[in-house]
Design a protein around this motif. Structure first.
Motif, PDB file in Angstrom:
ATOM      1  N   GLU A 260       0.702  -1.283   0.154  1.00  0.00           N
ATOM      2  CA  GLU A 260       0.147   0.580  -0.293  1.00  0.00           C
ATOM      3  C   GLU A 260       0.456   0.917  -0.363  1.00  0.00           C
ATOM      4  N   ASN A 261       2.642   1.299   0.174  1.00  0.00           N
ATOM      5  CA  ASN A 261       2.930   2.226  -0.016  1.00  0.00           C
ATOM      6  C   ASN A 261       3.879   2.132  -1.129  1.00  0.00           C
ATOM      7  N   PHE A 262       3.523   3.351  -1.647  1.00  0.00           N
ATOM      8  CA  PHE A 262       4.383   3.523  -2.982  1.00  0.00           C
ATOM      9  C   PHE A 262       4.693   4.891  -3.597  1.00  0.00           C
ATOM     10  N   VAL A 263       5.902   4.943  -4.328  1.00  0.00           N
ATOM     11  CA  VAL A 263       6.288   6.963  -4.221  1.00  0.00           C
ATOM     12  C   VAL A 263       6.709   6.203  -5.697  1.00  0.00           C
ATOM     13  N   PHE A 264       5.879   6.777  -6.989  1.00  0.00           N
ATOM     14  CA  PHE A 264       6.583   6.616  -8.191  1.00  0.00           C
ATOM     15  C   PHE A 264       7.513   8.022  -8.484  1.00  0.00           C
ATOM     16  N   GLU A 265       8.939   7.585  -9.038  1.00  0.00           N
ATOM     17  CA  GLU A 265       9.055   8.892  -9.880  1.00  0.00           C
ATOM     18  C   GLU A 265       9.186   8.944 -11.500  1.00  0.00           C
ATOM     19  N   THR A 266       9.786  10.145 -11.750  1.00  0.00           N
ATOM     20  CA  THR A 266       9.903   9.926 -13.406  1.00  0.00           C
ATOM     21  C   THR A 266      10.878  10.961 -12.962  1.00  0.00           C
ATOM     22  N   ASP A 267      11.207  11.759 -14.253  1.00  0.00           N
ATOM     23  CA  ASP A 267      11.765  12.566 -15.142  1.00  0.00           C
ATOM     24  C   ASP A 267      11.359  13.578 -15.401  1.00  0.00           C
ATOM     25  N   SER A 268       9.884  13.299 -16.480  1.00  0.00           N
ATOM     26  CA  SER A 268       8.677  13.955 -16.767  1.00  0.00           C
ATOM     27  C   SER A 268       7.941  14.539 -16.516  1.00  0.00           C
ATOM     28  N   LYS A 269       8.333  16.271 -15.958  1.00  0.00           N
ATOM     29  CA  LYS A 269       7.708  16.991 -15.467  1.00  0.00           C
ATOM     30  C   LYS A 269       5.198  16.817 -15.956  1.00  0.00           C
ATOM     31  N   GLU A 270       5.723  16.909 -17.237  1.00  0.00           N
ATOM     32  CA  GLU A 270       4.827  16.978 -17.568  1.00  0.00           C
ATOM     33  C   GLU A 270       3.203  15.748 -17.228  1.00  0.00           C
ATOM     34  N   LEU A 271       4.317  14.338 -17.122  1.00  0.00           N
ATOM     35  CA  LEU A 271       3.362  13.570 -16.446  1.00  0.00           C
ATOM     36  C   LEU A 271       2.806  13.833 -15.540  1.00  0.00           C
ATOM     37  N   VAL A 272       3.562  14.129 -13.893  1.00  0.00           N
ATOM     38  CA  VAL A 272       3.190  14.415 -13.244  1.00  0.00           C
ATOM     39  C   VAL A 272       2.102  15.528 -12.987  1.00  0.00           C
ATOM     40  N   ASP A 273       2.134  17.056 -14.095  1.00  0.00           N
ATOM     41  CA  ASP A 273       1.126  17.379 -14.129  1.00  0.00           C
ATOM     42  C   ASP A 273       0.187  16.960 -14.585  1.00  0.00           C
ATOM     43  N   ALA A 274       0.473  16.247 -15.560  1.00  0.00           N
ATOM     44  CA  ALA A 274      -1.071  15.700 -16.590  1.00  0.00           C
ATOM     45  C   ALA A 274      -1.856  14.982 -15.228  1.00  0.00           C
ATOM     46  N   LEU A 275      -0.932  14.018 -14.776  1.00  0.00           N
ATOM     47  CA  LEU A 275      -1.759  13.598 -13.402  1.00  0.00           C
ATOM     48  C   LEU A 275      -2.451  14.113 -12.558  1.00  0.00           C
ATOM     49  N   SER A 276      -1.773  15.257 -12.067  1.00  0.00           N
ATOM     50  CA  SER A 276      -2.524  16.335 -10.851  1.00  0.00           C
ATOM     51  C   SER A 276      -3.140  16.719 -11.647  1.00  0.00           C
ATOM     52  N   GLY A 277      -3.571  17.450 -12.956  1.00  0.00           N
ATOM     53  CA  GLY A 277      -4.670  18.134 -12.953  1.00  0.00           C
ATOM     54  C   GLY A 277      -3.975  19.502 -13.616  1.00  0.00           C
ATOM     55  N   LYS A 278      -2.791  19.593 -13.494  1.00  0.00           N
ATOM     56  CA  LYS A 278      -1.848  21.012 -13.842  1.00  0.00           C
ATOM     57  C   LYS A 278      -2.347  21.273 -14.940  1.00  0.00           C
ATOM     58  N   SER A 279      -1.690  20.580 -16.038  1.00  0.00           N
ATOM     59  CA  SER A 279      -2.067  20.596 -17.852  1.00  0.00           C
ATOM     60  C   SER A 279      -3.009  19.158 -18.029  1.00  0.00           C
ATOM     61  N   SER A 280      -3.352  19.719 -19.580  1.00  0.00           N
ATOM     62  CA  SER A 280      -4.072  18.626 -20.465  1.00  0.00           C
ATOM     63  C   SER A 280      -3.174  17.927 -21.513  1.00  0.00           C
ATOM     64  N   TRP A 281      -3.893  17.008 -21.268  1.00  0.00           N
ATOM     65  CA  TRP A 281      -2.725  15.801 -22.573  1.00  0.00           C
ATOM     66  C   TRP A 281      -4.522  15.185 -23.068  1.00  0.00           C
ATOM     67  N   PRO A 282      -5.205  15.525 -24.195  1.00  0.00           N
ATOM     68  CA  PRO A 282      -5.950  14.982 -24.307  1.00  0.00           C
ATOM     69  C   PRO A 282      -5.676  13.410 -24.868  1.00  0.00           C
ATOM     70  N   ILE A 283      -4.569  12.947 -25.678  1.00  0.00           N
ATOM     71  CA  ILE A 283      -3.981  12.451 -26.372  1.00  0.00           C
ATOM     72  C   ILE A 283      -3.442  11.248 -25.123  1.00  0.00           C
ATOM     73  N   LEU A 284      -3.722  11.246 -23.935  1.00  0.00           N
ATOM     74  CA  LEU A 284      -2.909  10.784 -22.909  1.00  0.00           C
ATOM     75  C   LEU A 284      -4.172  10.205 -21.270  1.00  0.00           C
ATOM     76  N   ASP A 285      -5.580  11.015 -21.904  1.00  0.00           N
ATOM     77  CA  ASP A 285      -6.610  10.620 -21.897  1.00  0.00           C
ATOM     78  C   ASP A 285      -7.288   8.954 -21.147  1.00  0.00           C
ATOM     79  N   ALA A 286      -6.518   8.587 -21.669  1.00  0.00           N
ATOM     80  CA  ALA A 286      -7.365   6.932 -21.393  1.00  0.00           C
ATOM     81  C   ALA A 286      -5.647   6.039 -20.596  1.00  0.00           C
ATOM     82  N   VAL A 287      -5.092   6.442 -20.870  1.00  0.00           N
ATOM     83  CA  VAL A 287      -3.755   6.054 -20.093  1.00  0.00           C
ATOM     84  C   VAL A 287      -3.945   6.770 -18.650  1.00  0.00           C
ATOM     85  N   LEU A 288      -3.790   7.989 -19.045  1.00  0.00           N
ATOM     86  CA  LEU A 288      -4.099   8.510 -17.681  1.00  0.00           C
ATOM     87  C   LEU A 288      -5.257   8.088 -16.661  1.00  0.00           C
TER      88      LEU A 288
END
Length: 107
Positions: free
Chosen positions: A59-87
């Motif tokens: 139940e306890n994980f930290v996922f790290e990525t070097d993609s700030k864009e991905l983190v922003d997309a997951l948190s709703g700070k940015s929109s990437w319609p092409i990624l909607d289904a994957v996200l």
């Protein structure tokens, strides 16, 4: 998680699972059909890592990525319609896992 370089018709996905002490516990790497962009490759790598970690029933994980864009997309700070289904799929898995954080970790 680190997406690999794109060569020909394949993209490479990879991730590393470390314990609290930073020791490598598990590594995943695979080739997938070529994706259209780096952020799609990052998103697929995160989805695969989340799917694998969900199966561990921890139940306890930290996922790290070097993609700030991905983190922003997951948190709703940015929109990437092409990624909607994957996200959406990834977010559903992350919620089922429990105490999860996705962090930007610059190279």
């Amino acid at each position: 998680m680190v997406p690999g370089q794109k060569n020909g018709n394949k993209s490479g996905l990879g991730w590393v699972f470390r314990n609290n002490g930073g020791d490598v516990v598990w590594i995943g790497a695979k080739a997938v059909p070529r994706l259209r962009s780096a952020i799609e490759t990052e998103a697929e790598a995160l989805r695969w890592a989340a799917s694998t970690m969900e199966a561990l029933n921890d139940e306890n994980f930290v996922f790290e990525t070097d993609s700030k864009e991905l983190v922003d997309a997951l948190s709703g700070k940015s929109s990437w319609p092409i990624l909607d289904a994957v996200l959406q799929d990834t977010q559903n898995m992350l919620h089922r896992i429990g105490n999860v954080e996705v962090k930007h970790y610059p190279r």
